[in-house]
Scaffold this motif. Sequence first.
Motif, short mmCIF file in Angstrom:
data_model
loop_
_atom_site.label_atom_id
_atom_site.label_comp_id
_atom_site.label_asym_id
_atom_site.label_seq_id
_atom_site.Cartn_x
_atom_site.Cartn_y
_atom_site.Cartn_z
N ASN A 135 -1.11 -7.84 6.33
CA ASN A 135 -1.22 -6.75 7.33
C ASN A 135 -2.53 -5.96 7.13
OD1 ASN A 135 -0.38 -3.39 6.76
ND2 ASN A 135 0.68 -4.17 8.60
N ARG A 136 -3.29 -5.84 5.95
CA ARG A 136 -4.43 -5.13 5.96
C ARG A 136 -5.43 -6.01 5.48
NH1 ARG A 136 -2.71 0.68 5.40
NH2 ARG A 136 -4.35 1.10 4.20
N TYR A 174 0.99 -1.21 -0.05
CA TYR A 174 0.03 0.09 -0.09
C TYR A 174 0.83 1.08 -0.03
CZ TYR A 174 0.01 2.12 4.58
OH TYR A 174 0.63 2.83 5.74
N HIS A 196 -8.79 1.23 9.36
CA HIS A 196 -8.03 0.18 9.40
C HIS A 196 -8.33 -0.56 10.57
CE1 HIS A 196 -3.98 -1.80 9.87
NE2 HIS A 196 -3.44 -1.20 8.68
N ASN A 230 0.89 3.20 16.96
CA ASN A 230 2.01 2.64 16.64
C ASN A 230 3.24 3.29 17.10
OD1 ASN A 230 2.27 4.84 14.82
ND2 ASN A 230 2.79 3.43 13.13
N ARG A 251 -7.42 -1.21 18.40
CA ARG A 251 -6.10 -1.16 19.38
C ARG A 251 -6.47 -0.07 20.40
NH1 ARG A 251 -1.04 -1.06 15.39
NH2 ARG A 251 -0.75 -3.34 15.20
N TRP A 287 -0.55 6.62 11.07
CA TRP A 287 0.70 5.85 11.20
C TRP A 287 1.97 6.57 11.43
CZ3 TRP A 287 -1.95 1.97 13.43
CH2 TRP A 287 -2.84 1.36 12.66
N ASP A 305 5.62 3.88 4.74
CA ASP A 305 5.06 3.48 5.94
C ASP A 305 6.15 2.71 6.63
OD1 ASP A 305 2.04 2.19 7.52
OD2 ASP A 305 4.04 1.25 7.97
N ASN A 342 5.16 -6.39 16.95
CA ASN A 342 4.26 -6.77 15.73
C ASN A 342 5.22 -7.77 15.03
OD1 ASN A 342 2.27 -7.09 13.59
ND2 ASN A 342 2.41 -4.70 13.38
N ASP A 353 4.26 -2.07 17.59
CA ASP A 353 5.15 -2.37 16.57
C ASP A 353 6.64 -2.86 16.90
OD1 ASP A 353 3.27 -1.98 14.36
OD2 ASP A 353 4.08 -0.42 13.59
N PHE A 393 6.64 0.60 9.53
CA PHE A 393 6.56 -0.95 9.74
C PHE A 393 6.42 -1.71 8.74
CE2 PHE A 393 3.75 -4.27 10.39
CZ PHE A 393 4.61 -5.42 11.02
N LEU A 394 5.55 -1.24 7.59
CA LEU A 394 5.49 -1.84 6.50
C LEU A 394 6.62 -2.09 5.54
CD1 LEU A 394 4.14 -2.10 3.31
CD2 LEU A 394 3.05 -3.16 5.20
N ASP A 435 -6.25 -2.10 12.47
CA ASP A 435 -5.47 -1.74 13.64
C ASP A 435 -5.64 -0.58 14.52
OD1 ASP A 435 -4.42 -4.38 13.58
OD2 ASP A 435 -2.71 -3.69 12.01
C1 GAL Z 1 -0.15 -2.01 11.26
C2 GAL Z 1 1.16 -1.22 11.98
C3 GAL Z 1 1.24 0.13 11.51
C4 GAL Z 1 1.14 0.51 10.17
C5 GAL Z 1 -0.03 -0.36 9.58
C6 GAL Z 1 0.02 -0.26 7.89
O1 GAL Z 1 -0.25 -3.16 11.58
O2 GAL Z 1 1.02 -1.26 13.20
O3 GAL Z 1 2.38 0.88 11.90
O4 GAL Z 1 2.28 -0.18 9.43
O5 GAL Z 1 0.04 -1.85 9.88
O6 GAL Z 1 -1.07 -1.07 7.45
#
Ligand code: GAL
Length: 343
Positions: free
Chosen positions: A126-127, A41, A187, A245, A193, A218, A45, A293, A273, A47-48, A189
């Motif tokens: 992740n999504r 995506y 999202h 995050n 969360r 994020w 980002d 994560n 994360d 973490f991604l 998350d």
């Molecule tokens: C989550 C993560 C975020 C961001 C998000 C993107 O799981 O904690 O930091 O990366 O995914 O979809």
Amino acid sequence: MKIKGCFTAAISFCMLVLLFCGCGRQQSEVPEKIQVGVACYNQSDVFLGELVSCLKQQFEELEDSGIEITVMVRDAAGSQRTQDDQVRELIDMNCNVLCVNLVDRADPSEIIDLARDNDVPIIFFNREPVAEDMMQWEKLYYVGAKAQQSGEMQGELAADAVAGDAQTDRNRDGKIQYVVLEGEPGHQDAIIRTESAVDTLKSKGVALEKLGSGIANWDRAQAQNRMQQLLSQYPNQIEMVLANNDAMALGAIDAYKKLNYTEAALPVFFGIDGTEAGLEAVIEGKVAATVYNDKEGQAQAIGNLAVAAVTGRGMDEMAFENEKYIYLPYQKVTEENVREFLY
Ligand code: GAL
Ligand code: CA
């Protein structure tokens, strides 16, 4: 002559039989070459980006183990339209499995149709697509983690911090004044969360007062912005920052620095994360705690599933929930155990 004729006929018959057998074998034979298309995506980002690096490394390791793999990665930079086109291109380039990190998790239909028409299995990661979309075809899978678990862990870590340090309640009114920095609306998350972190804190007997919240998608810079706004509304009143995050927890800290708050005047910050920068901040004591994560675990599951989806081998060993979901557990990270997470 006659004998020769018979002989020729027999040979031709044998060749035909061989040809048929050969064709039959070729049809049922599984392609041994794995061509993976990875669609992200937004690789900016944090973490991604780290998860995708793990995924590339995972595919390299699988290649070292003797499986022939090529990997093509595409970044949609936040546009679902772009991602749909990229998936079409990846299929045209003969990818036989797709790993898709949807831009809009509620809009996967075009991608699913393309993949099904070409019989290319999809591993979403992740999504998480909504359950009805996951039912559209049997070759759809999901690898991720459970948002609720990460929120609960963040809430537990925050409750422990409050119990362990009376200074957390800076104004000594018996309540913790807090703000929340939220990820992208919609999202899985983000909302979950926040809710489960706050519910867990309450269930642990922590009295709370919510001062405000901000959506920062994020992103560290957006979080700094939102936090500066919150600070102009509630100067010196915020005792706890719950961020969905790590990047946003770090953005919140940036805001305090920018406004020249002293170390002693800072609230406690919590992230999720365990990104490189997030873990570093836990080591330095800037972020009180985070929740890991498991990007390595997720990358491994995606890699193994991709191989299994193409070759048909190893599917039985996958730890599926509801036949198509693989969830990796989160883990709590504090300054006591943070070094175990440095790779
Ligand atoms: C989550 C993560 C975020 C961001 C998000 C993107 O799981 O904690 O930091 O990366 O995914 O979809
Ligand atoms: Ca207070």
